[in-house]
Design a protein around this motif. Structure first.
Motif, PDB file in Angstrom:
ATOM      1  N   SER A  15      -2.459   2.739   1.342  1.00  0.00           N
ATOM      2  CA  SER A  15      -1.449   2.712   0.275  1.00  0.00           C
ATOM      3  C   SER A  15      -0.173   3.440   0.689  1.00  0.00           C
ATOM      4  O   SER A  15       0.918   3.066   0.275  1.00  0.00           O
ATOM      5  CB  SER A  15      -2.006   3.305  -1.016  1.00  0.00           C
ATOM      6  OG  SER A  15      -2.214   4.691  -0.905  1.00  0.00           O
ATOM      7  N   LYS A  16      -0.285   4.436   1.558  1.00  0.00           N
ATOM      8  CA  LYS A  16       0.888   5.174   2.019  1.00  0.00           C
ATOM      9  C   LYS A  16       1.609   4.471   3.169  1.00  0.00           C
ATOM     10  O   LYS A  16       2.824   4.607   3.322  1.00  0.00           O
ATOM     11  CB  LYS A  16       0.482   6.571   2.502  1.00  0.00           C
ATOM     12  CG  LYS A  16       0.075   7.492   1.397  1.00  0.00           C
ATOM     13  CD  LYS A  16      -0.375   8.819   1.966  1.00  0.00           C
ATOM     14  CE  LYS A  16      -0.952   9.701   0.879  1.00  0.00           C
ATOM     15  NZ  LYS A  16      -1.508  10.942   1.425  1.00  0.00           N
ATOM     16  N   ASN A  17       0.858   3.751   3.987  1.00  0.00           N
ATOM     17  CA  ASN A  17       1.421   3.225   5.231  1.00  0.00           C
ATOM     18  C   ASN A  17       1.612   1.711   5.283  1.00  0.00           C
ATOM     19  O   ASN A  17       2.510   1.241   5.970  1.00  0.00           O
ATOM     20  CB  ASN A  17       0.541   3.670   6.407  1.00  0.00           C
ATOM     21  CG  ASN A  17       0.570   5.161   6.566  1.00  0.00           C
ATOM     22  OD1 ASN A  17       1.553   5.710   7.010  1.00  0.00           O
ATOM     23  ND2 ASN A  17      -0.498   5.828   6.157  1.00  0.00           N
ATOM     24  N   SER A  18       0.767   0.973   4.616  1.00  0.00           N
ATOM     25  CA  SER A  18       0.848  -0.484   4.692  1.00  0.00           C
ATOM     26  C   SER A  18       0.069  -1.109   3.537  1.00  0.00           C
ATOM     27  O   SER A  18      -1.027  -1.641   3.738  1.00  0.00           O
ATOM     28  CB  SER A  18       0.299  -0.959   6.036  1.00  0.00           C
ATOM     29  OG  SER A  18       0.465  -2.338   6.182  1.00  0.00           O
ATOM     30  N   PRO A  19       0.624  -1.034   2.323  1.00  0.00           N
ATOM     31  CA  PRO A  19      -0.113  -1.434   1.121  1.00  0.00           C
ATOM     32  C   PRO A  19      -0.646  -2.867   1.114  1.00  0.00           C
ATOM     33  O   PRO A  19      -1.617  -3.138   0.417  1.00  0.00           O
ATOM     34  CB  PRO A  19       0.895  -1.246  -0.002  1.00  0.00           C
ATOM     35  CG  PRO A  19       1.967  -0.380   0.544  1.00  0.00           C
ATOM     36  CD  PRO A  19       1.954  -0.549   2.026  1.00  0.00           C
ATOM     37  N   GLN A  20      -0.059  -3.763   1.859  1.00  0.00           N
ATOM     38  CA  GLN A  20      -0.508  -5.158   1.847  1.00  0.00           C
ATOM     39  C   GLN A  20      -1.559  -5.455   2.915  1.00  0.00           C
ATOM     40  O   GLN A  20      -1.966  -6.603   3.077  1.00  0.00           O
ATOM     41  CB  GLN A  20       0.700  -6.096   2.029  1.00  0.00           C
ATOM     42  CG  GLN A  20       1.777  -5.932   0.974  1.00  0.00           C
ATOM     43  CD  GLN A  20       1.234  -6.134  -0.436  1.00  0.00           C
ATOM     44  OE1 GLN A  20       0.465  -7.037  -0.691  1.00  0.00           O
ATOM     45  NE2 GLN A  20       1.637  -5.268  -1.351  1.00  0.00           N
TER      46      GLN A  20
END
Length: 66
Positions: A15-20
């Motif tokens: 969620s902090k670095n690459s939510p998708q």
């Protein structure tokens, strides 16, 4: 870290670095993930990674496209 510690750690990182991000975890600790977690590829702690887990992981990688 509480209930489902590894799952929570992974979700927080994503969620902090690459939510998708579509992800999978290859892990022998089923207690650290929710029941029926679709992202978990569970391996037996006494056998390790077997052909079954390799096939599941390969199928997931192959389904992601180029």
């Amino acid at each position: 870290m509480g209930r489902w510690s590894r799952f929570t750690e992974i979700k927080n990182y994503i969620s902090k670095n690459s939510p998708q991000t579509n992800w999978r975890a290859l892990d022998d600790s089923i207690k650290d993930f929710p029941i029926d977690c679709p992202e978990l590829i569970h391996c037996d702690p006494y056998e390790g990674i077997t052909e079954k887990e390799i096939i599941l992981l390969s199928n997931w990688i192959g389904s992601r496209g180029p």
